[in-house]
Design a protein around this motif. Structure first.
Motif, PDB file in Angstrom:
ATOM      1  N   ARG A  43      38.715  64.205  59.364  1.00 18.44           N
ATOM      2  CA  ARG A  43      37.259  64.176  59.150  1.00 18.44           C
ATOM      3  C   ARG A  43      36.844  65.072  57.994  1.00 18.44           C
ATOM      4  O   ARG A  43      35.892  64.756  57.260  1.00 18.44           O
ATOM      5  CB  ARG A  43      36.537  64.580  60.432  1.00 18.44           C
TER       6      ARG A  43
ATOM      7  N   TYR B  54      42.363  65.076  64.075  1.00 18.51           N
ATOM      8  CA  TYR B  54      41.093  64.416  63.763  1.00 18.51           C
ATOM      9  C   TYR B  54      40.192  65.329  62.930  1.00 18.51           C
ATOM     10  O   TYR B  54      39.484  64.856  62.026  1.00 18.51           O
ATOM     11  CB  TYR B  54      40.371  64.004  65.052  1.00 18.51           C
ATOM     12  N   GLU B  55      40.226  66.603  63.217  1.00 15.48           N
ATOM     13  CA  GLU B  55      39.440  67.545  62.414  1.00 15.48           C
ATOM     14  C   GLU B  55      39.919  67.539  60.965  1.00 15.48           C
ATOM     15  O   GLU B  55      39.115  67.540  60.024  1.00 15.48           O
ATOM     16  CB  GLU B  55      39.553  68.948  63.009  1.00 15.48           C
TER      17      GLU B  55
ATOM     18  N   LEU C 193      35.640  56.860  60.925  1.00 15.99           N
ATOM     19  CA  LEU C 193      37.061  56.986  61.224  1.00 15.99           C
ATOM     20  C   LEU C 193      37.411  55.951  62.301  1.00 15.99           C
ATOM     21  O   LEU C 193      36.925  56.024  63.422  1.00 15.99           O
ATOM     22  CB  LEU C 193      37.379  58.398  61.736  1.00 15.99           C
TER      23      LEU C 193
END
Length: 383
Positions: free
Chosen positions: A22, A18-19, A31
């Motif tokens: 993003r 996810y990092e 997202l």
């Protein structure tokens, strides 16, 4: 109860992915986690709360059944979006629970508006437009009438977004077609402006498009395979790593699939292994039986060519994969014993079998292999 196999979901890997996502889409883009197909085999009931802990509160599914699974977790969500099938008798439930619904024809739009009017609420809809996939979506000539209907029913219908699907953004062979779709989408955005209708969140990008076609990153991105630590295709992975001069894969696979050795025995030279005569022991062999077969998602096409890891060794599947078990050649791994951990997908002692390599053996796409993992295999969250 002892399970034949189990799946581990790595929360640390999910946070990493996810990092990565993003950082690519920026702070102003939403997202949305795509969890159709039982969260790509990861298990909606387990995966969604884990993603939620990682800060994701927007989810997309294919069906009303999947949307209800998310809702039943009891968590707070900013968006639950049904991209595909919902029957007319489920529309009232969707309106009542603020579930957002793709509409791609006038019949669905009229029906959900009717259900909303009965409840005195506004149905939240995403207007899907046809840009060239030729599957579902309003054509341009129908869009003006659609927007006129929404203006006339503004007390019962609220547009949450305008969207479309791309026809294979993971493959350079579709480059011309994808760019044509992007242009059509941008032109259809103007129709909303001309009709003075607010389009809500404009969204076009999937995992592959986000990477290969950055201009598809608009107000929201629908991310499926990438969040699970897998690439849409080898082509997409190579293009990203070359463009960004990256040597190490920035993604970490979230899913591991494991079992245990059920039994071991010696097969004498000249004897056949398992059903039929697909494998003849050319020397004395030692084999291990694993309680995982094609009913568990371990494809029959892996017969005599699949791999598993036991005691740090990458070992060959031999003979025909059965409904409930498979056989592994452990002749050169003398330490293997009953009860030892078996890895079908994942890492053990520095040795790895990726979903991609597993799917290569079974002639399945990443997506297909994962979504065929049965729902009744236990999913365990690891830190």
């Amino acid at each position: 109860m002892i399970e034949n196999s189990y799946i581990e979901i790595n929360k640390k890997a999910l946070k990493n992915n996810y990092e990565f996502i993003r950082n690519l889409i920026g702070a102003n883009c939403e997202l949305t986690s795509v969890v159709k197909g039982n969260a790509y085999g990861h298990g909606i009931k387990n995966f969604v709360p884990t993603a939620h802990e990682c800060g994701v509160k927007s989810f997309a599914v294919f069906s009303a059944t999947e949307a209800k699974e998310i809702l039943d977790t009891g968590l707070d969500f900013s968006r639950i979006m049904i991209m595909g099938n919902i029957d007319n008798d489920q529309l009232s439930w969707a309106v009542e629970n603020d579930i957002e619904v793709y509409v791609f024809d006038q019949l669905r739009l009229s029906n959900i508006a009717l259900q909303a009017a009965k409840q005195g609420k506004k149905a939240k809809v995403h207007i899907e437009v046809e840009t060239g996939l030729n599957r579902t979506g309003f054509n341009r000539k129908d869009l003006t009438k659609t927007l006129e209907f929404i203006r006339n029913n503004k007390d019962s219908v609220e547009i949450s977004g305008m969207c479309s699907h791309l026809a294979g953004a993971e493959n350079i062979a579709n480059y011309y077609r994808i760019n044509k779709q992007i242009k059509r989408f941008d032109n259809l955005e103007k129709v909303f402006q001309e009709q003075e209708v607010t389009a809500g969140k404009n969204h076009l990008a999937c995992s592959a498009a986000m990477l290969n076609y950055p201009k598809t990153v608009k107000d929201l991105v629908r991310i499926g395979i990438l969040q699970y630590g897998l690439w849409p295709s080898k082509e997409v992975k190579m293009a990203y790593m070359v463009k960004n001069k990256v040597m190490e894969d920035p993604l970490i696979p979230v899913l591991s699939w494991k079992s245990k050795v059920m039994s071991t025995k010696i097969v004498k030279m000249g004897e056949y292994v398992g059903y039929g005569n697909s494998l003849l022991a050319e020397t004395d062999m030692r084999i291990a039986t694993i309680p995982v077969g094609y009913s568990d998602g371990f494809a029959r096409s892996l017969s005599n060519q699949g791999k598993v890891i036991i005691a740090g060794h990458r070992l060959d599947v031999v003979g025909i994969v059965n409904m409930n078990l498979c056989i592994v050649d452990v002749t050169n791994a003398e330490e293997v014993k009953i009860g030892d951990e078996v890895v079908m997908i994942g890492e053990q002692n520095g040795t790895n079998i990726s979903v991609a390599s597993f799917s290569d053996f079974s002639n399945q796409l990443n997506y297909e292999l994962l979504t065929r993992l049965p729902n009744d295999i236990p999913r365990i969250i690891t830190k």
